[in-house]
Design a protein around this motif. Structure first.
Motif, mmCIF file in Angstrom:
data_model
loop_
_atom_site.group_PDB
_atom_site.id
_atom_site.type_symbol
_atom_site.label_atom_id
_atom_site.label_comp_id
_atom_site.label_asym_id
_atom_site.label_seq_id
_atom_site.Cartn_x
_atom_site.Cartn_y
_atom_site.Cartn_z
ATOM 1 N N GLU A 62 -5.148 13.855 -2.825
ATOM 2 C CA GLU A 62 -3.859 14.174 -2.215
ATOM 3 C C GLU A 62 -3.685 13.436 -0.891
ATOM 4 O OE1 GLU A 62 -0.154 15.739 -2.044
ATOM 5 O OE2 GLU A 62 -1.550 15.964 -3.711
ATOM 6 N N PHE A 63 -4.751 13.367 -0.108
ATOM 7 C CA PHE A 63 -4.694 12.634 1.154
ATOM 8 C C PHE A 63 -4.430 11.147 0.901
ATOM 9 C CE2 PHE A 63 -6.917 10.265 4.533
ATOM 10 C CZ PHE A 63 -6.166 10.691 5.614
ATOM 11 N N GLN A 64 -5.100 10.581 -0.095
ATOM 12 C CA GLN A 64 -4.899 9.170 -0.429
ATOM 13 C C GLN A 64 -3.464 8.942 -0.919
ATOM 14 O OE1 GLN A 64 -7.064 6.718 0.172
ATOM 15 N NE2 GLN A 64 -5.511 5.268 -0.493
ATOM 16 N N ARG A 65 -2.950 9.861 -1.724
ATOM 17 C CA ARG A 65 -1.582 9.757 -2.216
ATOM 18 C C ARG A 65 -0.593 9.781 -1.057
ATOM 19 N NH1 ARG A 65 -1.369 14.079 -5.713
ATOM 20 N NH2 ARG A 65 -2.570 12.845 -7.190
ATOM 21 N N GLU A 66 -0.820 10.665 -0.082
ATOM 22 C CA GLU A 66 0.046 10.735 1.093
ATOM 23 C C GLU A 66 -0.019 9.442 1.900
ATOM 24 O OE1 GLU A 66 2.252 13.021 2.068
ATOM 25 O OE2 GLU A 66 1.865 14.097 0.201
ATOM 26 N N LYS A 67 -1.213 8.860 2.033
ATOM 27 C CA LYS A 67 -1.348 7.578 2.745
ATOM 28 C C LYS A 67 -0.576 6.486 2.023
ATOM 29 C CE LYS A 67 -5.229 5.958 4.211
ATOM 30 N NZ LYS A 67 -6.652 5.597 4.351
ATOM 31 N N ASN A 68 -0.644 6.493 0.687
ATOM 32 C CA ASN A 68 0.088 5.488 -0.090
ATOM 33 C C ASN A 68 1.599 5.657 0.072
ATOM 34 O OD1 ASN A 68 -2.341 4.462 -1.002
ATOM 35 N ND2 ASN A 68 -2.243 5.492 -2.978
ATOM 36 N N HIS A 69 2.069 6.915 0.029
ATOM 37 C CA HIS A 69 3.498 7.176 0.217
ATOM 38 C C HIS A 69 3.954 6.728 1.608
ATOM 39 C CE1 HIS A 69 4.290 9.102 -3.542
ATOM 40 N NE2 HIS A 69 3.406 10.074 -3.343
ATOM 41 N N LYS A 70 3.098 6.963 2.603
ATOM 42 C CA LYS A 70 3.432 6.562 3.964
ATOM 43 C C LYS A 70 3.544 5.044 4.053
ATOM 44 C CE LYS A 70 1.801 6.643 8.698
ATOM 45 N NZ LYS A 70 0.687 6.916 9.584
ATOM 46 N N ALA A 71 2.618 4.323 3.421
ATOM 47 C CA ALA A 71 2.651 2.863 3.459
ATOM 48 C C ALA A 71 3.898 2.328 2.757
ATOM 49 C CB ALA A 71 1.391 2.291 2.807
ATOM 50 N N VAL A 72 4.249 2.926 1.627
ATOM 51 C CA VAL A 72 5.445 2.495 0.905
ATOM 52 C C VAL A 72 6.698 2.772 1.740
ATOM 53 C CG1 VAL A 72 6.889 3.008 -1.104
ATOM 54 C CG2 VAL A 72 4.442 2.695 -1.386
ATOM 55 N N ALA A 73 6.754 3.931 2.376
ATOM 56 C CA ALA A 73 7.915 4.279 3.200
ATOM 57 C C ALA A 73 8.045 3.332 4.393
ATOM 58 C CB ALA A 73 7.800 5.727 3.684
ATOM 59 N N GLU A 74 6.930 3.017 5.040
ATOM 60 C CA GLU A 74 6.975 2.089 6.174
ATOM 61 C C GLU A 74 7.438 0.704 5.731
ATOM 62 O OE1 GLU A 74 3.031 2.324 7.754
ATOM 63 O OE2 GLU A 74 3.485 4.080 8.985
ATOM 64 N N THR A 75 6.949 0.245 4.587
ATOM 65 C CA THR A 75 7.366 -1.057 4.065
ATOM 66 C C THR A 75 8.851 -1.047 3.723
ATOM 67 O OG1 THR A 75 5.147 -1.368 3.145
ATOM 68 C CG2 THR A 75 6.880 -2.798 2.314
ATOM 69 N N SER A 76 9.315 0.039 3.137
ATOM 70 C CA SER A 76 10.728 0.154 2.782
ATOM 71 C C SER A 76 11.611 0.156 4.025
ATOM 72 C CB SER A 76 10.958 1.431 1.978
ATOM 73 O OG SER A 76 12.309 1.610 1.715
ATOM 74 N N ILE A 77 11.207 0.875 5.036
ATOM 75 C CA ILE A 77 11.982 0.914 6.285
ATOM 76 C C ILE A 77 12.019 -0.460 6.930
ATOM 77 C CG2 ILE A 77 11.955 1.810 8.650
ATOM 78 C CD1 ILE A 77 10.934 4.465 7.446
ATOM 79 N N LYS A 78 10.880 -1.148 6.938
ATOM 80 C CA LYS A 78 10.823 -2.486 7.520
ATOM 81 C C LYS A 78 11.739 -3.441 6.754
ATOM 82 C CE LYS A 78 7.614 -6.178 8.682
ATOM 83 N NZ LYS A 78 6.245 -6.676 8.580
ATOM 84 N N ALA A 79 11.723 -3.363 5.425
ATOM 85 C CA ALA A 79 12.586 -4.223 4.612
ATOM 86 C C ALA A 79 14.058 -3.910 4.869
ATOM 87 C CB ALA A 79 12.258 -4.052 3.134
ATOM 88 N N ASN A 80 14.405 -2.630 4.994
ATOM 89 C CA ASN A 80 15.794 -2.247 5.276
ATOM 90 C C ASN A 80 16.243 -2.772 6.633
ATOM 91 O OD1 ASN A 80 16.369 -0.945 2.904
ATOM 92 N ND2 ASN A 80 15.755 1.067 3.654
ATOM 93 N N LEU A 81 15.376 -2.693 7.638
ATOM 94 C CA LEU A 81 15.726 -3.199 8.964
ATOM 95 C C LEU A 81 15.949 -4.708 8.929
ATOM 96 C CD1 LEU A 81 13.321 -1.144 11.259
ATOM 97 C CD2 LEU A 81 15.797 -0.898 11.036
ATOM 98 N N GLU A 82 15.078 -5.427 8.236
ATOM 99 C CA GLU A 82 15.251 -6.875 8.125
ATOM 100 C C GLU A 82 16.523 -7.217 7.366
ATOM 101 O OE1 GLU A 82 11.753 -8.575 6.370
ATOM 102 O OE2 GLU A 82 10.467 -7.951 8.023
ATOM 103 N N ASP A 83 16.802 -6.464 6.303
ATOM 104 C CA ASP A 83 18.014 -6.702 5.520
ATOM 105 C C ASP A 83 19.262 -6.474 6.359
ATOM 106 O OD1 ASP A 83 19.420 -7.284 3.080
ATOM 107 O OD2 ASP A 83 19.869 -5.137 2.960
ATOM 108 N N ARG A 84 19.279 -5.414 7.133
ATOM 109 C CA ARG A 84 20.439 -5.137 7.989
ATOM 110 C C ARG A 84 20.607 -6.215 9.049
ATOM 111 N NH1 ARG A 84 20.236 1.394 8.896
ATOM 112 N NH2 ARG A 84 20.779 1.940 6.755
ATOM 113 N N ALA A 85 19.498 -6.666 9.631
ATOM 114 C CA ALA A 85 19.584 -7.733 10.632
ATOM 115 C C ALA A 85 20.122 -9.010 9.995
ATOM 116 C CB ALA A 85 18.215 -7.981 11.254
ATOM 117 N N ASN A 86 19.640 -9.338 8.806
ATOM 118 C CA ASN A 86 20.138 -10.525 8.108
ATOM 119 C C ASN A 86 21.617 -10.377 7.768
ATOM 120 O OD1 ASN A 86 17.636 -11.756 8.184
ATOM 121 N ND2 ASN A 86 17.054 -11.065 6.141
ATOM 122 N N HIS A 87 22.034 -9.187 7.359
ATOM 123 C CA HIS A 87 23.433 -8.951 7.017
ATOM 124 C C HIS A 87 24.322 -9.104 8.248
ATOM 125 C CE1 HIS A 87 26.888 -7.442 4.897
ATOM 126 N NE2 HIS A 87 27.077 -6.526 5.844
#
Length: 125
Positions: free
Chosen positions: A23-48
Motif C-alpha cells: 500500500e505504501f509503494q502504491r501510494e508512492k507510485n500514485h504520488k509520482a504519477v500525480a506530480e508528473t501529471s501536474i508538471k505536464a499540465n503546467l508546461e502545457d499551459r505555459a506553451n499554450h
C-alpha cells in the motif's frame, strides 16, 4: 493449539506488514504519477499561453500592415486624382467584407444551433 494460534497470528501479522508495504509503494507510485501529471499540465499551459501570445502578435502585426497598405493606396489614388477609382474600390471591398461577415454569421448561427444546450431545470415527470 495455542502454539498454532500464535503461529497463525505471526503469519497474519507478516501478511499484514507486506500489505502495508504494498500500500505504501502504491501510494508512492500514485504520488509520482500525480506530480508528473501536474508538471505536464503546467508546461502545457505555459506553451499554450506562449502560442496565444504569438498568434495575437501576428494578428496585430497583420492588421497594422494591412492598414498601412490601404492608407498608402488611398493616399496614392488621391495624389493621382483618381477619386472615382478609390470610391469604386471601397465599394467592392465593402461588398466583399459584407459577404464574408454574412457567411461567417450564418456559419456561427448554424453551429450554435447544432450544439446542445445543458438544461439543468428539466423535470423527469
Amino acid at each position: 493449539m495455542i502454539e498454532r494460534f500464535l503461529d497463525l497470528q505471526g503469519q497474519e501479522l507478516e501478511i499484514r506488514s507486506h500489505e502495508l508495504e504494498l500500500e505504501f509503494q502504491r501510494e508512492k507510485n500514485h504520488k509520482a504519477v500525480a506530480e508528473t501529471s501536474i508538471k505536464a499540465n503546467l508546461e502545457d499551459r505555459a506553451n499554450h499561453r506562449g502560442h496565444v501570445e504569438r498568434v495575437s502578435k501576428l494578428n496585430t502585426f497583420g492588421v497594422i500592415c494591412l492598414f498601412i497598405i490601404a492608407s498608402g493606396v488611398v493616399c496614392y489614388c488621391l495624389y493621382l486624382g483618381k477619386e472615382a477609382l478609390l470610391i469604386k474600390s471601397v465599394e467592392v471591398i465593402g461588398l466583399l467584407v459584407a459577404g464574408f461577415m454574412g457567411g461567417y454569421g450564418y456559419k456561427s448561427a448554424k453551429t450554435a444551433k447544432a450544439v446542445p444546450q445543458n438544461n439543468n431545470n428539466i423535470n423527469p415527470e
